[in-house]
Design a protein around this motif. Structure first.
Motif, PDB file in Angstrom:
ATOM      1  N   MET A 193      45.619  33.650  30.954  1.00  0.00           N
ATOM      2  CA  MET A 193      45.877  35.088  30.998  1.00  0.00           C
ATOM      3  C   MET A 193      44.628  35.915  30.763  1.00  0.00           C
ATOM      4  O   MET A 193      44.486  37.007  31.311  1.00  0.00           O
ATOM      5  CB  MET A 193      46.926  35.461  29.947  1.00  0.00           C
ATOM      6  CG  MET A 193      48.344  35.558  30.480  1.00  0.00           C
ATOM      7  SD  MET A 193      48.497  36.733  31.852  1.00  0.00           S
ATOM      8  CE  MET A 193      47.962  38.237  31.055  1.00  0.00           C
ATOM      9  N   LEU A 194      43.707  35.435  29.941  1.00  0.00           N
ATOM     10  CA  LEU A 194      42.484  36.196  29.699  1.00  0.00           C
ATOM     11  C   LEU A 194      41.676  36.334  30.978  1.00  0.00           C
ATOM     12  O   LEU A 194      41.169  37.419  31.288  1.00  0.00           O
ATOM     13  CB  LEU A 194      41.650  35.514  28.615  1.00  0.00           C
ATOM     14  CG  LEU A 194      40.325  36.201  28.273  1.00  0.00           C
ATOM     15  CD1 LEU A 194      40.567  37.616  27.767  1.00  0.00           C
ATOM     16  CD2 LEU A 194      39.536  35.388  27.239  1.00  0.00           C
ATOM     17  N   ALA A 195      41.568  35.234  31.744  1.00  0.00           N
ATOM     18  CA  ALA A 195      40.844  35.287  33.014  1.00  0.00           C
ATOM     19  C   ALA A 195      41.536  36.228  33.993  1.00  0.00           C
ATOM     20  O   ALA A 195      40.881  37.015  34.695  1.00  0.00           O
ATOM     21  CB  ALA A 195      40.728  33.886  33.612  1.00  0.00           C
ATOM     22  N   GLN A 196      42.869  36.184  34.028  1.00  0.00           N
ATOM     23  CA  GLN A 196      43.596  37.075  34.922  1.00  0.00           C
ATOM     24  C   GLN A 196      43.471  38.530  34.484  1.00  0.00           C
ATOM     25  O   GLN A 196      43.358  39.435  35.316  1.00  0.00           O
ATOM     26  CB  GLN A 196      45.063  36.665  34.977  1.00  0.00           C
ATOM     27  CG  GLN A 196      45.317  35.365  35.699  1.00  0.00           C
ATOM     28  CD  GLN A 196      46.721  35.260  36.248  1.00  0.00           C
ATOM     29  OE1 GLN A 196      47.631  35.951  35.803  1.00  0.00           O
ATOM     30  NE2 GLN A 196      46.907  34.395  37.242  1.00  0.00           N
ATOM     31  N   LEU A 197      43.482  38.768  33.164  1.00  0.00           N
ATOM     32  CA  LEU A 197      43.415  40.142  32.666  1.00  0.00           C
ATOM     33  C   LEU A 197      42.060  40.780  32.962  1.00  0.00           C
ATOM     34  O   LEU A 197      41.990  41.958  33.315  1.00  0.00           O
ATOM     35  CB  LEU A 197      43.685  40.160  31.165  1.00  0.00           C
ATOM     36  CG  LEU A 197      43.785  41.543  30.522  1.00  0.00           C
ATOM     37  CD1 LEU A 197      44.966  42.324  31.086  1.00  0.00           C
ATOM     38  CD2 LEU A 197      43.910  41.427  29.003  1.00  0.00           C
ATOM     39  N   THR A 198      40.977  40.016  32.816  1.00  0.00           N
ATOM     40  CA  THR A 198      39.662  40.586  33.107  1.00  0.00           C
ATOM     41  C   THR A 198      39.524  40.935  34.582  1.00  0.00           C
ATOM     42  O   THR A 198      38.984  41.996  34.934  1.00  0.00           O
ATOM     43  CB  THR A 198      38.555  39.596  32.696  1.00  0.00           C
ATOM     44  OG1 THR A 198      38.778  38.333  33.350  1.00  0.00           O
ATOM     45  CG2 THR A 198      38.550  39.393  31.199  1.00  0.00           C
ATOM     46  N   LEU A 199      40.033  40.049  35.454  1.00  0.00           N
ATOM     47  CA  LEU A 199      39.965  40.345  36.891  1.00  0.00           C
ATOM     48  C   LEU A 199      40.887  41.511  37.250  1.00  0.00           C
ATOM     49  O   LEU A 199      40.536  42.348  38.096  1.00  0.00           O
ATOM     50  CB  LEU A 199      40.344  39.103  37.698  1.00  0.00           C
ATOM     51  CG  LEU A 199      40.142  39.204  39.212  1.00  0.00           C
ATOM     52  CD1 LEU A 199      38.678  39.454  39.549  1.00  0.00           C
ATOM     53  CD2 LEU A 199      40.630  37.935  39.910  1.00  0.00           C
ATOM     54  N   ALA A 200      42.054  41.579  36.601  1.00  0.00           N
ATOM     55  CA  ALA A 200      42.963  42.694  36.856  1.00  0.00           C
ATOM     56  C   ALA A 200      42.370  44.010  36.374  1.00  0.00           C
ATOM     57  O   ALA A 200      42.576  45.060  36.998  1.00  0.00           O
ATOM     58  CB  ALA A 200      44.299  42.438  36.159  1.00  0.00           C
ATOM     59  N   THR A 201      41.625  43.972  35.272  1.00  0.00           N
ATOM     60  CA  THR A 201      40.958  45.180  34.787  1.00  0.00           C
ATOM     61  C   THR A 201      39.949  45.680  35.808  1.00  0.00           C
ATOM     62  O   THR A 201      39.863  46.885  36.084  1.00  0.00           O
ATOM     63  CB  THR A 201      40.258  44.893  33.449  1.00  0.00           C
ATOM     64  OG1 THR A 201      41.227  44.468  32.489  1.00  0.00           O
ATOM     65  CG2 THR A 201      39.543  46.136  32.933  1.00  0.00           C
ATOM     66  N   ARG A 202      39.194  44.758  36.386  1.00  0.00           N
ATOM     67  CA  ARG A 202      38.243  45.161  37.434  1.00  0.00           C
ATOM     68  C   ARG A 202      38.971  45.783  38.614  1.00  0.00           C
ATOM     69  O   ARG A 202      38.547  46.815  39.144  1.00  0.00           O
ATOM     70  CB  ARG A 202      37.436  43.953  37.902  1.00  0.00           C
ATOM     71  CG  ARG A 202      36.552  44.246  39.098  1.00  0.00           C
ATOM     72  CD  ARG A 202      35.865  42.997  39.618  1.00  0.00           C
ATOM     73  NE  ARG A 202      34.835  42.539  38.699  1.00  0.00           N
ATOM     74  CZ  ARG A 202      34.059  41.467  38.937  1.00  0.00           C
ATOM     75  NH1 ARG A 202      34.220  40.769  40.048  1.00  0.00           N
ATOM     76  NH2 ARG A 202      33.143  41.116  38.068  1.00  0.00           N
ATOM     77  N   GLY A 203      40.096  45.178  39.033  1.00  0.00           N
ATOM     78  CA  GLY A 203      40.831  45.716  40.174  1.00  0.00           C
ATOM     79  C   GLY A 203      41.394  47.093  39.913  1.00  0.00           C
ATOM     80  O   GLY A 203      41.280  47.990  40.762  1.00  0.00           O
ATOM     81  N   SER A 204      42.001  47.303  38.746  1.00  0.00           N
ATOM     82  CA  SER A 204      42.599  48.611  38.447  1.00  0.00           C
ATOM     83  C   SER A 204      41.536  49.695  38.309  1.00  0.00           C
ATOM     84  O   SER A 204      41.704  50.809  38.811  1.00  0.00           O
ATOM     85  CB  SER A 204      43.430  48.522  37.158  1.00  0.00           C
ATOM     86  OG  SER A 204      44.581  47.737  37.350  1.00  0.00           O
ATOM     87  N   VAL A 205      40.436  49.379  37.610  1.00  0.00           N
ATOM     88  CA  VAL A 205      39.358  50.362  37.465  1.00  0.00           C
ATOM     89  C   VAL A 205      38.752  50.682  38.824  1.00  0.00           C
ATOM     90  O   VAL A 205      38.426  51.848  39.120  1.00  0.00           O
ATOM     91  CB  VAL A 205      38.289  49.846  36.488  1.00  0.00           C
ATOM     92  CG1 VAL A 205      37.086  50.781  36.460  1.00  0.00           C
ATOM     93  CG2 VAL A 205      38.870  49.712  35.080  1.00  0.00           C
TER      94      VAL A 205
END
Length: 266
Positions: free
Chosen positions: A44-56
Motif C-alpha cells: 500500500m505504501l508503494a501504491q499510495l506514493t504513486l497515487a499521490t503523484r497522480g492526484s497532484v
C-alpha cells in the motif's frame, strides 16, 4: 503541502513496484509493509506514493489549463469588450448553468474512461467557467484605470496592454483561482474514480478508494487501504484552502487590517 509534493515526486522512486503481487494478502501495517497490503498482496505504501503523484499531477495540470483558459476568455474579453466580450460571456454562462460534477460524470461515462489524459480534459472543461467570470469582472474594472488609458493614448498595442498593464495587477486573483481549480480537480477526479468513471491506467487517491470499496475493505476491517488516501486528500484540500485564504488576505485590504488587529489584540 510541501511534504505531499515531495511524497508524490520522490516516493515512487523509493518504494518499489506498486503493482508487484505477493503472498502477503491483506496484511496490516508491519515492518515489511509499512502501510499493509491489498487483497492481492500489493504494497500500500508503494501504491499510495504513486497515487499521490497522480492526484497532484491531475490537480496541477487541470489548474493550469483552467487558469489559462480563464485568462484568455475572461481577461481578453473583459478588456476588448463589444461582441467579443458578449460571445465569451454567453459561452461562459452556458457552461456555468450546467452543474460541473454531473456534466463531468456524463462526459466521462460517454468517453468510457479513456485514461488519465481524458480525465484531465473532462475536468478542465467543467472548471474554467467560474474563474473566468471573476477575471472578466476584474479586467473590466482595471481597464478603466488611468494607467491603462495612458497606455492606449501612447499607442501601445492591445496585447501589450493586457500582458503588461492589466494582467500583473490581476496576479493575486489569478493565483487564488488557480488554487481553487486545483482543489476542485482533485476532488472531482476522486469522485469520478470512486464511481468507476475515471481512467484506471494510472493510480490516484480516487482509484485507491475505488479498489478498496470494490474489495469491501471497510467490511473486512482493512482500514489501511482506504484511510491513508482519504486522509491525504483531506489534508491536501485543507492545505490549499488555507493558502487560498492567505491569498484572499493579500487581495482584500479589509482582511489584512482585520488580521493585524487580531495580532495586536493578542
Amino acid at each position: 503541502m510541501l511534504a505531499i509534493g515531495l511524497v508524490g515526486a520522490v516516493g515512487p522512486l523509493l518504494t518499489g513496484d506498486p503493482h508487484a503481487v505477493s503472498g502477503a494478502v491483506l496484511r496490516p501495517p508491519s515492518g515489511a509493509h509499512w502501510l499493509g497490503t491489498t487483497e492481492t498482496g500489493q504494497d500500500m505504501l508503494a501504491q499510495l506514493t504513486l497515487a499521490t503523484r497522480g492526484s497532484v499531477l491531475v490537480g496541477l495540470v487541470v489548474g493550469a489549463i483552467a487558469t489559462l483558459v480563464s485568462i484568455l476568455v475572461g481577461v481578453v474579453g473583459g478588456y476588448v469588450g463589444g461582441k467579443t466580450d458578449e460571445t465569451f460571456s454567453l459561452v461562459t454562462n452556458v457552461v456555468l448553468v450546467v452543474p460541473s460534477l454531473p456534466l463531468a460524470i456524463v462526459i466521462a461515462n460517454y468517453l468510457d474512461g479513456g485514461g488519465l489524459l481524458v480525465t484531465i480534459l473532462v475536468i478542465a472543461m467543467t472548471t474554467w467557467a467560474a474563474p473566468t467570470r471573476v477575471l472578466r469582472a476584474q479586467a473590466r474594472s482595471v481597464r478603466e484605470r488611468d494607467y491603462v488609458t495612458a497606455a492606449k493614448a501612447s499607442g501601445e498595442r492591445s496585447w501589450r496592454i493586457v500582458c503588461v498593464e492589466i494582467l500583473p495587477n490581476l496576479l493575486p486573483v489569478v493565483a487564488a483561482q488557480f488554487v481553487f481549480a486545483v482543489i476542485f480537480a482533485v476532488l472531482t477526479e476522486a469522485g469520478l474514480a470512486f464511481l468507476g468513471l475515471a481512467g484506471f491506467g494510472s493510480l490516484t487517491w480516487g482509484t485507491l478508494l475505488y479498489y478498496a470499496q470494490n474489495a469491501q475493505a471497510l467490511i473486512l476491517g482493512a482500514w489501511w487501504w482506504f484511510i491513508p488516501p482519504g486522509l491525504l486528500m483531506a489534508v491536501f484540500g485543507c492545505g490549499l484552502s488555507l493558502i487560498n485564504f492567505a491569498i484572499d488576505e493579500i487581495i482584500d485590504p479589509n482582511l489584512r487590517s482585520a488580521t493585524r488587529q487580531r495580532k495586536a489584540s493578542r
